[in-house]
Design a protein around this motif. Structure first.
Motif, PDB file in Angstrom:
ATOM      1  N   ILE A   1       0.854  -1.206   0.000  1.00 20.31           N
ATOM      2  CA  ILE A   1       0.000   0.000   0.000  1.00 20.31           C
ATOM      3  C   ILE A   1       0.884   1.249   0.000  1.00 20.31           C
ATOM      4  CG2 ILE A   1      -1.581   1.379   1.434  1.00 20.31           C
ATOM      5  CD1 ILE A   1      -2.800  -1.340   2.368  1.00 20.31           C
ATOM      6  N   GLN A   2       1.911   1.255   0.873  1.00 21.63           N
ATOM      7  CA  GLN A   2       2.800   2.418   0.953  1.00 21.63           C
ATOM      8  C   GLN A   2       3.593   2.597  -0.346  1.00 21.63           C
ATOM      9  OE1 GLN A   2       3.162   4.343   4.087  1.00 21.63           O
ATOM     10  NE2 GLN A   2       4.269   2.900   5.356  1.00 21.63           N
ATOM     11  N   HIS A   3       4.057   1.477  -0.884  1.00 21.89           N
ATOM     12  CA  HIS A   3       4.885   1.518  -2.092  1.00 21.89           C
ATOM     13  C   HIS A   3       4.122   2.127  -3.273  1.00 21.89           C
ATOM     14  CE1 HIS A   3       7.951   0.361  -4.920  1.00 21.89           C
ATOM     15  NE2 HIS A   3       7.114  -0.378  -5.600  1.00 21.89           N
ATOM     16  N   ARG A   4       2.827   1.827  -3.359  1.00 17.72           N
ATOM     17  CA  ARG A   4       2.035   2.305  -4.500  1.00 17.72           C
ATOM     18  C   ARG A   4       1.588   3.751  -4.353  1.00 17.72           C
ATOM     19  NH1 ARG A   4      -0.284  -3.043  -4.234  1.00 17.72           N
ATOM     20  NH2 ARG A   4      -1.792  -2.173  -2.793  1.00 17.72           N
ATOM     21  N   HIS A   5       1.532   4.257  -3.114  1.00 18.22           N
ATOM     22  CA  HIS A   5       0.910   5.576  -2.899  1.00 18.22           C
ATOM     23  C   HIS A   5       1.909   6.614  -2.474  1.00 18.22           C
ATOM     24  CE1 HIS A   5      -2.401   2.780  -2.622  1.00 18.22           C
ATOM     25  NE2 HIS A   5      -3.164   3.769  -3.003  1.00 18.22           N
ATOM     26  N   HIS A   6       2.668   7.134  -3.400  1.00 19.56           N
ATOM     27  CA  HIS A   6       3.683   8.080  -2.946  1.00 19.56           C
ATOM     28  C   HIS A   6       3.968   9.145  -3.996  1.00 19.56           C
ATOM     29  CE1 HIS A   6       6.959   6.485  -5.498  1.00 19.56           C
ATOM     30  NE2 HIS A   6       6.206   5.422  -5.478  1.00 19.56           N
ATOM     31  N   GLY A   7       4.580  10.209  -3.514  1.00 17.19           N
ATOM     32  CA  GLY A   7       5.228  11.138  -4.419  1.00 17.19           C
ATOM     33  C   GLY A   7       4.353  12.197  -5.074  1.00 17.19           C
ATOM     34  N   THR A   8       3.030  12.130  -4.967  1.00 21.48           N
ATOM     35  CA  THR A   8       2.212  13.150  -5.624  1.00 21.48           C
ATOM     36  C   THR A   8       2.037  14.352  -4.703  1.00 21.48           C
ATOM     37  OG1 THR A   8       0.181  12.232  -4.736  1.00 21.48           O
ATOM     38  CG2 THR A   8       0.939  11.353  -6.840  1.00 21.48           C
ATOM     39  N   ASP A   9       1.675  15.499  -5.302  1.00 21.16           N
ATOM     40  CA  ASP A   9       1.426  16.678  -4.458  1.00 21.16           C
ATOM     41  C   ASP A   9       0.180  16.458  -3.599  1.00 21.16           C
ATOM     42  OD1 ASP A   9      -0.159  16.757  -6.718  1.00 21.16           O
ATOM     43  OD2 ASP A   9       0.142  18.881  -7.144  1.00 21.16           O
ATOM     44  N   ALA A  10      -0.777  15.689  -4.133  1.00 27.30           N
ATOM     45  CA  ALA A  10      -1.974  15.366  -3.356  1.00 27.30           C
ATOM     46  C   ALA A  10      -1.596  14.552  -2.113  1.00 27.30           C
ATOM     47  CB  ALA A  10      -2.970  14.589  -4.208  1.00 27.30           C
ATOM     48  N   ALA A  11      -0.662  13.614  -2.277  1.00 24.79           N
ATOM     49  CA  ALA A  11      -0.249  12.776  -1.143  1.00 24.79           C
ATOM     50  C   ALA A  11       0.342  13.624  -0.025  1.00 24.79           C
ATOM     51  CB  ALA A  11       0.757  11.720  -1.600  1.00 24.79           C
ATOM     52  N   ALA A  12       1.190  14.587  -0.405  1.00 24.57           N
ATOM     53  CA  ALA A  12       1.816  15.458   0.598  1.00 24.57           C
ATOM     54  C   ALA A  12       0.758  16.209   1.398  1.00 24.57           C
ATOM     55  CB  ALA A  12       2.773  16.443  -0.080  1.00 24.57           C
ATOM     56  N   LEU A  13      -0.279  16.694   0.699  1.00 21.16           N
ATOM     57  CA  LEU A  13      -1.385  17.387   1.377  1.00 21.16           C
ATOM     58  C   LEU A  13      -2.136  16.436   2.303  1.00 21.16           C
ATOM     59  CD1 LEU A  13      -3.703  19.698   1.525  1.00 21.16           C
ATOM     60  CD2 LEU A  13      -4.793  18.352  -0.261  1.00 21.16           C
ATOM     61  N   LEU A  14      -2.509  15.274   1.765  1.00 20.55           N
ATOM     62  CA  LEU A  14      -3.393  14.367   2.493  1.00 20.55           C
ATOM     63  C   LEU A  14      -2.728  13.779   3.727  1.00 20.55           C
ATOM     64  CD1 LEU A  14      -5.059  12.586  -0.539  1.00 20.55           C
ATOM     65  CD2 LEU A  14      -6.134  14.177   1.068  1.00 20.55           C
ATOM     66  N   HIS A  15      -1.416  13.521   3.625  1.00 19.41           N
ATOM     67  CA  HIS A  15      -0.777  12.797   4.713  1.00 19.41           C
ATOM     68  C   HIS A  15      -0.565  13.637   5.956  1.00 19.41           C
ATOM     69  CE1 HIS A  15       0.520   9.480   1.746  1.00 19.41           C
ATOM     70  NE2 HIS A  15      -0.690   9.320   2.202  1.00 19.41           N
ATOM     71  N   GLN A  16      -0.869  14.941   5.872  1.00 12.56           N
ATOM     72  CA  GLN A  16      -0.812  15.759   7.075  1.00 12.56           C
ATOM     73  C   GLN A  16      -2.153  15.790   7.804  1.00 12.56           C
ATOM     74  OE1 GLN A  16       0.663  19.520   5.722  1.00 12.56           O
ATOM     75  NE2 GLN A  16       2.541  18.608   4.967  1.00 12.56           N
ATOM     76  N   GLY A  17      -3.168  15.146   7.229  1.00 13.81           N
ATOM     77  CA  GLY A  17      -4.518  15.235   7.777  1.00 13.81           C
ATOM     78  C   GLY A  17      -4.692  14.476   9.076  1.00 13.81           C
ATOM     79  N   GLU A  18      -5.634  14.952   9.870  1.00 16.26           N
ATOM     80  CA  GLU A  18      -5.991  14.337  11.152  1.00 16.26           C
ATOM     81  C   GLU A  18      -6.447  12.887  10.951  1.00 16.26           C
ATOM     82  OE1 GLU A  18      -6.207  13.934  14.964  1.00 16.26           O
ATOM     83  OE2 GLU A  18      -5.502  15.809  14.086  1.00 16.26           O
ATOM     84  N   HIS A  19      -7.142  12.620   9.832  1.00 16.61           N
ATOM     85  CA  HIS A  19      -7.655  11.265   9.584  1.00 16.61           C
ATOM     86  C   HIS A  19      -6.506  10.272   9.373  1.00 16.61           C
ATOM     87  CE1 HIS A  19      -6.952  12.849   5.568  1.00 16.61           C
ATOM     88  NE2 HIS A  19      -7.032  11.639   5.080  1.00 16.61           N
ATOM     89  N   VAL A  20      -5.356  10.764   8.864  1.00 19.37           N
ATOM     90  CA  VAL A  20      -4.208   9.882   8.653  1.00 19.37           C
ATOM     91  C   VAL A  20      -3.576   9.516   9.997  1.00 19.37           C
ATOM     92  CG1 VAL A  20      -1.918   9.696   7.622  1.00 19.37           C
ATOM     93  CG2 VAL A  20      -3.780  10.773   6.350  1.00 19.37           C
ATOM     94  N   ILE A  21      -3.483  10.525  10.884  1.00 23.17           N
ATOM     95  CA  ILE A  21      -2.943  10.277  12.219  1.00 23.17           C
ATOM     96  C   ILE A  21      -3.804   9.241  12.952  1.00 23.17           C
ATOM     97  CG2 ILE A  21      -2.462  11.355  14.466  1.00 23.17           C
ATOM     98  CD1 ILE A  21      -1.953  13.994  12.827  1.00 23.17           C
ATOM     99  N   ARG A  22      -5.135   9.403  12.819  1.00 20.45           N
ATOM    100  CA  ARG A  22      -6.071   8.445  13.439  1.00 20.45           C
ATOM    101  C   ARG A  22      -5.873   7.037  12.887  1.00 20.45           C
ATOM    102  NH1 ARG A  22     -10.168  12.097  12.907  1.00 20.45           N
ATOM    103  NH2 ARG A  22     -10.806  11.065  10.990  1.00 20.45           N
ATOM    104  N   ALA A  23      -5.768   6.941  11.558  1.00 24.05           N
ATOM    105  CA  ALA A  23      -5.615   5.636  10.912  1.00 24.05           C
ATOM    106  C   ALA A  23      -4.307   4.976  11.330  1.00 24.05           C
ATOM    107  CB  ALA A  23      -5.682   5.795   9.398  1.00 24.05           C
ATOM    108  N   ARG A  24      -3.260   5.790  11.437  1.00 21.04           N
ATOM    109  CA  ARG A  24      -1.951   5.289  11.833  1.00 21.04           C
ATOM    110  C   ARG A  24      -1.990   4.755  13.259  1.00 21.04           C
ATOM    111  NH1 ARG A  24       3.307   5.924   9.813  1.00 21.04           N
ATOM    112  NH2 ARG A  24       4.801   5.964  11.491  1.00 21.04           N
ATOM    113  N   ARG A  25      -2.704   5.447  14.119  1.00 21.74           N
ATOM    114  CA  ARG A  25      -2.840   4.994  15.504  1.00 21.74           C
ATOM    115  C   ARG A  25      -3.601   3.663  15.541  1.00 21.74           C
ATOM    116  NH1 ARG A  25      -5.494   9.395  18.024  1.00 21.74           N
ATOM    117  NH2 ARG A  25      -3.646  10.612  17.473  1.00 21.74           N
ATOM    118  N   HIS A  26      -4.668   3.605  14.762  1.00 20.32           N
ATOM    119  CA  HIS A  26      -5.468   2.379  14.674  1.00 20.32           C
ATOM    120  C   HIS A  26      -4.597   1.209  14.211  1.00 20.32           C
ATOM    121  CE1 HIS A  26      -9.104  -0.002  14.024  1.00 20.32           C
ATOM    122  NE2 HIS A  26      -8.571  -0.372  12.875  1.00 20.32           N
ATOM    123  N   LEU A  27      -3.808   1.446  13.180  1.00 23.68           N
ATOM    124  CA  LEU A  27      -2.942   0.397  12.637  1.00 23.68           C
ATOM    125  C   LEU A  27      -1.869   0.001  13.657  1.00 23.68           C
ATOM    126  CD1 LEU A  27      -2.276  -1.351  10.229  1.00 23.68           C
ATOM    127  CD2 LEU A  27      -0.899   0.520   9.307  1.00 23.68           C
TER     128      LEU A  27
END
Lengths: 190, 190
Positions: free
Chosen positions: B103-129
């Motif tokens: 999943i990580q290998h396929r989803h990288h490097g776009t400007d959208a990714a840089a924006l999205l990965h700072q989101g609160e929902h990503v922090i939540r998902a990371r904690r869940h994982l």
């Protein structure tokens, strides 16, 4: 000879002002946070005029980046020193990984850190450290101390990412355990 | 009964519009980059009016975040499914780590990714994982398949960081080797 000595004196003076400015700024930012520190405050605490300070640096960010570059250069020197000590490649790699894990563990979480870690100089330093680890991993693989079924550049990427876990760990003991886990990953498979 | 059916129809319609909007936006951003995609373009490609689109989402960023939340929920479902399969804890952990590395290998490097990965929902998902990996690591340690000399929450932090290396690796084979290295780190020390 007099002009040369005079130039050297000026050079030494400039260097001293620059170093003092970096130290003062880092201390102020650590104490009050990035947003609370102004150029006036830095000039005052360094004991120089505000106009003089502006001859050296355009703004607080530029000072912080210069400070961070100096910090990183110091860290890389320290890691190179550990790499060049006596001992097997595996032992020296362990010393380097542990030292870098502690550097990461101590430097985290501030608003200044978030700003600085996006800088071009950090990307350069990270690449330098990656090359450095790769060479040590290759040496260890040739000596039979480390696994040789995965290319050293891939293992270096693994090490750099895994070491970043030190930022999230709660204690120095946990950082030592992390280094043991990372090393277990790169030893020859049994 | 008619009002209920009618409400259900409206609900189903809204859901379909929302899903179509997310799909269209993700495709447009993947093709043209974040900055080139406008609300008008999204409405046009989705086949709805611009005013209708604004009833669902205030701006492109909000659509992308909703899309990303849906992606992440899908990923977490997939990982939970791998965790709940038959097999030993070590085997299931391997399946989960490999799936997440891809999943990580396929989803990288776009400007959208840089924006999205700072989101609160990503922090939540990371904690869940992280919690999810910790439980699986604890189960593996109890079964004697994984090391028990380092706490499962520390090993989960190690896994999450080390797996992020998949972003920097050049091939799927390299990602598989990374997972083998990470697993070697968490097996019982010999």
């Amino acid at each position: 000879m007099v002009p040369k000595l005079w130039n050297e004196t000026i050079e030494a003076h400039r260097h001293a002002v620059r170093e003092a400015t970096l130290d003062t700024t880092a201390a102020l930012v650590a104490r009050h946070g990035l947003r609370a520190v102004t150029m006036s405050r830095i000039a005052e605490e360094t004991g120089i005029g505000r106009a003089t300070l502006y001859k050296y640096f355009p703004d607080v960010e530029a000072i912080l980046i210069a400070w961070h570059e100096r910090q990183i250069a110091g860290h890389l020197d320290r890691l190179a020193e550990l790499r060049d000590r006596a001992g097997s490649a595996g032992e020296r790699l362990e010393a380097v990984l542990e030292a870098y894990a502690f550097i990461q563990h101590r430097h985290h979480g501030t608003d200044a850190a978030a700003l600085l870690h996006q800088g071009e100089h950090v990307i350069r330093a990270r690449r330098h450290l990656g090359d450095f680890l790769r060479d040590l991993l290759a040496e260890g693989a040739r000596a039979g101390e480390l696994r040789d079924d995965v290319a050293p550049d891939e293992l270096a990427i693994y090490c750099l990412h895994a070491l970043a876990a030190a930022v999230d760990l709660p204690s120095e003991d946990a950082v030592r355990r992390l280094v043991a886990v990372i090393l277990a990953g790169i030893r020859p498979p049994s």
